[in-house]
Design an enzyme around this catalytic site. Structure first.
Site, PDB file in Angstrom:
ATOM      1  N   LEU A  64       0.823  -1.216   0.000  1.00 21.36           N
ATOM      2  CA  LEU A  64       0.000   0.000   0.000  1.00 21.36           C
ATOM      3  C   LEU A  64       0.850   1.256   0.000  1.00 21.36           C
ATOM      4  CD1 LEU A  64      -2.937  -0.912   2.424  1.00 21.36           C
ATOM      5  CD2 LEU A  64      -2.745  -1.269  -0.053  1.00 21.36           C
ATOM      6  N   HIS A  65       1.948   1.267   0.746  1.00 20.48           N
ATOM      7  CA  HIS A  65       2.723   2.511   0.825  1.00 20.48           C
ATOM      8  C   HIS A  65       3.438   2.845  -0.477  1.00 20.48           C
ATOM      9  CE1 HIS A  65       6.120  -0.044   1.035  1.00 20.48           C
ATOM     10  NE2 HIS A  65       6.846   0.587   1.920  1.00 20.48           N
ATOM     11  N   ASP A  66       3.447   1.903  -1.435  1.00 23.65           N
ATOM     12  CA  ASP A  66       4.050   2.171  -2.746  1.00 23.65           C
ATOM     13  C   ASP A  66       3.099   2.905  -3.685  1.00 23.65           C
ATOM     14  OD1 ASP A  66       6.376   0.954  -2.037  1.00 23.65           O
ATOM     15  OD2 ASP A  66       6.131  -0.814  -3.297  1.00 23.65           O
TER      16      ASP A  66
END
Length: 382
Positions: free
Chosen positions: A274-276
């Site tokens: 998700l943080h990408d």
């Protein structure tokens, strides 16, 4: 009240006479020295990172693994002059990688032993040379004037219009890095959330299957599926066959921004995924996971998160600029991820503790109240 107190502090500290007067007080003097050291470390941080890179490229820790060496034989093994070796050792001693021993020798210190025992960390250090190149003009990066970055070229899917069309050459580098570093966090995740009861586990964005392999080793009756870009999934099949797991772990190729996820898993994991990505892609992915998951399933989100106590610089500074250079994503707080999960139809969210929250934190959610056949808008990644 907090704002007023900080405003008063700011007013005093910005008066030229104040630091000089209070600096004479013993307690304030200690605080002032600590602040000066912190400020210098911010200035010198790049130099420290380059000393670390030099140590990795010269294989300093590997060379000292069998025991301490004097400067002359160490210089010969490193391919440096004795003067350059002494300069390197002065730096690595100061940073805790090496330490002086008797009879003019040097051996490993605690950080050097930790680095020697973690080859994945050495891979990350080498990888960061790309990031340092992109950060040579941070203002241009912030203004969007840096052009195509080294990081965007490396992470081929980050800004590609059609990531699924990437070939093996485009995904090989980052896939190998992900596989090497998954071991740093797989045990953390699976200790905090043991997979023993899982029958069908889907690892989305699972790369070459390193995390899926760890799941399969712990849950020997589970059927595990890795979902990633077609070229990455092909690499995963080779790795899984080499691990002897091809009969229980399968790799499916697709683009989770556009293609439906395999359905029916009672656990879906998103490990450092998700943080990408930016919020629109995250929303689409979480809704796709909600549609694919079994009614009584669990969604596992594992990644470094902003606002983690004791690791604030990692989320706010490191990942903030790493993902900026990459061209996509941001570190999110637990509160922000909770809002996105609830928006996608997940609830009953738990946050099991991991031993090393600076490496990864964990959120586990259940599907609730969101119709599986609800329409969705496919995220535009162009």
């Amino acid at each position: 009240m907090r704002d007023r107190l900080l405003a008063a502090r700011d007013w005093f500290w910005l008066r030229p006479w104040f630091p000089r007067r209070v600096g004479r007080l013993p307690v304030i003097r200690i605080l002032a020295r600590r602040t000066a050291r912190q400020l210098f470390d911010l200035c010198a941080g790049f130099v420290y990172s380059q000393v670390l890179l030099a140590a990795v490229r010269l294989r300093l820790c590997e060379t000292l693994a069998d025991g301490p060496l004097a400067t002359a034989p160490l210089a010969e093994r490193l391919g440096l002059t004795e003067d350059a070796t002494r300069r390197l050792l002065d730096a690595t001693d100061a940073l805790g990688l090496t330490m002086p021993r008797s009879r003019g020798r040097h051996g490993l210190d605690e950080l050097g032993m930790a680095l020697l025992g973690s080859p994945a960390v050495a891979s990350l250090i080498e990888h960061h040379a790309l990031l340092y190149a992109d950060l040579r003009d941070p203002v241009a990066l912030l203004k969007g004037e840096a052009g195509e970055t080294e990081m965007a070229r490396y992470w081929a899917y980050a800004c590609a219009a059609t990531p699924a069309e990437a070939d093996d050459a485009q995904v090989a580098g980052y896939s190998a890095l992900m596989a090497a570093t998954q071991g740093l966090i797989a045990d953390e995740i699976l200790t905090a959330y043991p997979p023993k009861g899982a029958a069908r586990w889907l690892d989305v964005g699972g790369g070459e299957g390193a995390f899926a392999t760890a799941v399969a080793r712990r849950a020997r009756r589970a059927r595990v599926t890795v979902f990633d870009l077609p070229a990455v999934a092909a690499r995963a099949r080779v790795r899984l066959a080499a691990e002897g797991l091809a009969d229980r772990v399968t790799a499916v190729g697709g683009d989770f921004c556009r293609d439906p996820l395999p359905e029916g898993a009672d656990v879906i994991s998103l490990v450092r995924v998700l943080h990408d990505h930016d919020d629109d892609v995250v929303r689409a992915l979480l809704r796709a996971a909600r549609r694919a998951i079994a009614p009584n399933g669990r969604l596992v989100v594992a990644e470094p998160m902003a606002g983690t106590r004791g690791a604030e610089p990692i989320g706010g500074a490191y990942f903030g600029f790493y993902l900026l250079a990459m061209g996509s994503g941001r570190a999110r707080t637990v509160e922000r991820l909770t809002a996105l999960l609830e928006e996608a139809g997940f609830g009953a969210i738990e946050t099991p503790r991991t031993h090393q929250p600076l490496l990864t934190r964990l959120m586990v959610a259940r599907p609730i109240g969101f119709p599986k056949d609800a329409p969705d808008v496919v995220a535009d990644t162009t």
